[in-house]
Design a protein around this motif. Sequence first.
Motif, mmCIF file in Angstrom:
data_model
loop_
_atom_site.group_PDB
_atom_site.id
_atom_site.type_symbol
_atom_site.label_atom_id
_atom_site.label_comp_id
_atom_site.label_asym_id
_atom_site.label_seq_id
_atom_site.Cartn_x
_atom_site.Cartn_y
_atom_site.Cartn_z
ATOM 1 N N PRO A 75 17.719 3.674 5.264
ATOM 2 C CA PRO A 75 16.758 4.491 5.996
ATOM 3 C C PRO A 75 15.206 4.758 4.654
ATOM 4 O O PRO A 75 14.189 4.432 5.469
ATOM 5 C CB PRO A 75 17.565 5.639 7.274
ATOM 6 N N ILE A 76 15.757 5.367 4.012
ATOM 7 C CA ILE A 76 15.280 5.286 2.765
ATOM 8 C C ILE A 76 14.424 4.204 1.799
ATOM 9 O O ILE A 76 12.985 4.759 1.997
ATOM 10 C CB ILE A 76 15.801 5.841 1.839
ATOM 11 N N THR A 77 15.182 2.835 1.537
ATOM 12 C CA THR A 77 14.464 1.602 1.542
ATOM 13 C C THR A 77 13.044 1.697 2.064
ATOM 14 O O THR A 77 13.197 0.107 1.757
ATOM 15 C CB THR A 77 15.299 1.123 0.695
ATOM 16 N N VAL A 78 13.558 1.827 3.992
ATOM 17 C CA VAL A 78 12.880 0.367 4.818
ATOM 18 C C VAL A 78 11.764 0.513 4.096
ATOM 19 O O VAL A 78 11.177 -0.740 4.280
ATOM 20 C CB VAL A 78 12.570 1.546 6.155
ATOM 21 N N PRO A 79 10.536 1.283 3.963
ATOM 22 C CA PRO A 79 9.513 0.577 3.321
ATOM 23 C C PRO A 79 9.432 -0.689 1.909
ATOM 24 O O PRO A 79 8.193 -1.172 1.513
ATOM 25 C CB PRO A 79 8.340 2.003 2.054
ATOM 26 N N ILE A 110 10.628 -3.524 3.535
ATOM 27 C CA ILE A 110 8.647 -3.802 4.765
ATOM 28 C C ILE A 110 7.801 -4.634 4.131
ATOM 29 O O ILE A 110 7.364 -5.822 4.505
ATOM 30 C CB ILE A 110 8.092 -2.566 5.621
ATOM 31 N N ARG A 126 6.972 -8.735 3.901
ATOM 32 C CA ARG A 126 5.031 -8.913 4.306
ATOM 33 C C ARG A 126 4.430 -9.331 3.095
ATOM 34 O O ARG A 126 3.619 -9.995 3.331
ATOM 35 C CB ARG A 126 5.115 -7.471 5.485
ATOM 36 N N ALA A 152 -0.991 -14.937 6.996
ATOM 37 C CA ALA A 152 -0.490 -14.147 6.643
ATOM 38 C C ALA A 152 -0.726 -12.941 5.586
ATOM 39 O O ALA A 152 -1.047 -11.823 5.740
ATOM 40 C CB ALA A 152 0.940 -13.574 6.424
ATOM 41 N N ALA A 170 -1.734 -6.216 -2.080
ATOM 42 C CA ALA A 170 -2.056 -4.547 -1.413
ATOM 43 C C ALA A 170 -0.652 -3.627 -1.507
ATOM 44 O O ALA A 170 -0.420 -2.554 -1.627
ATOM 45 C CB ALA A 170 -2.562 -4.197 0.239
ATOM 46 N N TRP A 171 0.746 -5.019 -0.524
ATOM 47 C CA TRP A 171 1.494 -4.623 -0.929
ATOM 48 C C TRP A 171 2.599 -4.001 -2.217
ATOM 49 O O TRP A 171 3.264 -2.909 -2.689
ATOM 50 C CB TRP A 171 2.577 -5.626 0.073
ATOM 51 N N MET A 207 0.787 -0.660 -3.628
ATOM 52 C CA MET A 207 2.061 0.611 -3.101
ATOM 53 C C MET A 207 3.507 0.389 -3.182
ATOM 54 O O MET A 207 3.649 1.440 -3.561
ATOM 55 C CB MET A 207 2.599 -0.194 -1.148
ATOM 56 N N PHE A 228 3.286 2.914 -6.483
ATOM 57 C CA PHE A 228 3.688 3.726 -6.468
ATOM 58 C C PHE A 228 4.924 4.278 -5.560
ATOM 59 O O PHE A 228 5.109 5.306 -5.678
ATOM 60 C CB PHE A 228 2.065 4.122 -4.850
ATOM 61 N N PHE A 229 5.752 3.717 -4.589
ATOM 62 C CA PHE A 229 6.757 3.738 -4.545
ATOM 63 C C PHE A 229 7.637 4.465 -6.046
ATOM 64 O O PHE A 229 8.468 5.257 -5.892
ATOM 65 C CB PHE A 229 7.160 3.200 -3.644
ATOM 66 N N VAL A 288 6.691 7.502 -7.373
ATOM 67 C CA VAL A 288 7.226 8.526 -7.087
ATOM 68 C C VAL A 288 8.933 8.814 -7.216
ATOM 69 O O VAL A 288 9.378 9.775 -7.266
ATOM 70 C CB VAL A 288 6.823 8.815 -5.314
ATOM 71 N N PHE A 289 9.831 7.755 -6.421
ATOM 72 C CA PHE A 289 10.912 7.392 -6.399
ATOM 73 C C PHE A 289 11.677 7.725 -7.608
ATOM 74 O O PHE A 289 12.693 8.467 -8.101
ATOM 75 C CB PHE A 289 11.797 6.524 -5.632
#
Lengths: 234, 219
Positions: A179-183, A186, A190, A200, A208-209, A212, A215-216, A219-220
């Motif tokens: 659940p935490i690593t869903v981003p 995705i 993608r 696509a 862009a991905w 993100m 940034f992820f 933070v983590f």
Amino acid sequence: MSDPGSLATFLRVTWLVTRKDLTVEMRSREILYTTTFFAASCVLVFAFSFVRDGRPLDAAAAGILWIAIAFAGTLALGRTFERERVNETLHALMLAPSDRPAVYAGKLAGILVLLGAVEAVLVPLVALLFQAPLFAHPGHLALLLVVGTLGFAAVGTLFAAMLVRARSRDVLLPVLLYPITVPVIIAGVRGTAALIAPDAGGVAAARAWIGMLVFFDAVFVTLALWTFEAVMTE
Amino acid sequence: MMRRSFVPVLALAAVMFAAAPVLIARAPYETTMGLVQKIFYFHVPSAMMMFVSAFVCGIASAVFLFGRAPRADRVALAGAELVAVFGLVVLVTGPIWARKAWGVWWQWDARLTSSLLLWMIFLAYLLLRRYGGPGADRLSAGLALFGMANVPFVYWSVNVWRTLHPKTTVVPSLDPAMRPAFWWAVLAFTLLYAAVFAARLRLEDQRARLEALFLELDE
């Protein structure tokens, strides 16, 4: 011994922990072989569900690649820390007069090297079996894999380390981790799909991905370094 | 304080819930969805309580992890359990509404997906607490912190993931005539939340006290 709080000491401890992990691994190559084989069999299982009349579904390759990475990563994380638990060596590492976040960073680097080796086999395999043009943008794909794997492993290493002392740790690791690593999943799926399927979004969407994910990761990794000491204290 | 106000708060919440159907029935019908839109008056307040509770759990977990206050851990546990409860209300009423309004039980819409993920993180939290064995309180506090940090990423990624495949969604903009019933429901849910939260926290406090007494007796 230099000042225990300095960056040089931090990096030295990190390197020592990573080298220890890789030396142990290279003696048996247990995690490397089993995890790679497991990832390959994941791909095979997905091939049976996503290939119709000999043709893979559009963009299925991106999903299969990242699911295989996530599953194999969970297995590698579990095994790495199981090794430390059985021999009570994590306890010894925690007792060492060094920065605890450096121990985390060392374990994380070890996991990243392992997963990098698994991905080196996995990416050509998926490209071959699903006729996916994964090597059309090799630089972007490599970047996506690096930042995606780092995000997954940053959370995974902390959780696997916390769970060493917990009961039913084998089941709880994926329960907490996915659940935490869903981003990450995705963004990985993608982003990869944008690189292999022209409709696509193309390289711009992949960028862009990747942004993100950077940034992820920031933070983590920061959060994990910050909380490692607190969650590992008994 | 909590103990004395518990019964009045619960009674007030019960009265408000009893009166809520009257207000909801008097509120005007939404033009396109008709009667089924009334589920909104329960769906949205529960979602609000779910997010408030997630926030309570996250903050309390940080306080517990870094401030080492044992009571913060009990607050976090009560918060996490109530996320699961109110989240269940959201995830049951949501698809019922969606079935009538959109024709499908579930749509991978950004808000639906991120709510589901938030709910799942808190279920994972409760699983960890229940089956993690000794020391699970610190581990789950770490998980709650990570879950909080994850919210913006989930929201962003799910949003971008969905906007690649745009679909028309029905965004309810609130008619002024619907406001009394809506805020009545929000207040009723808030009171219910406060009462249940206080009861759950008291139970956990008593458990901790009992354990402390046991340990004292052992020595």
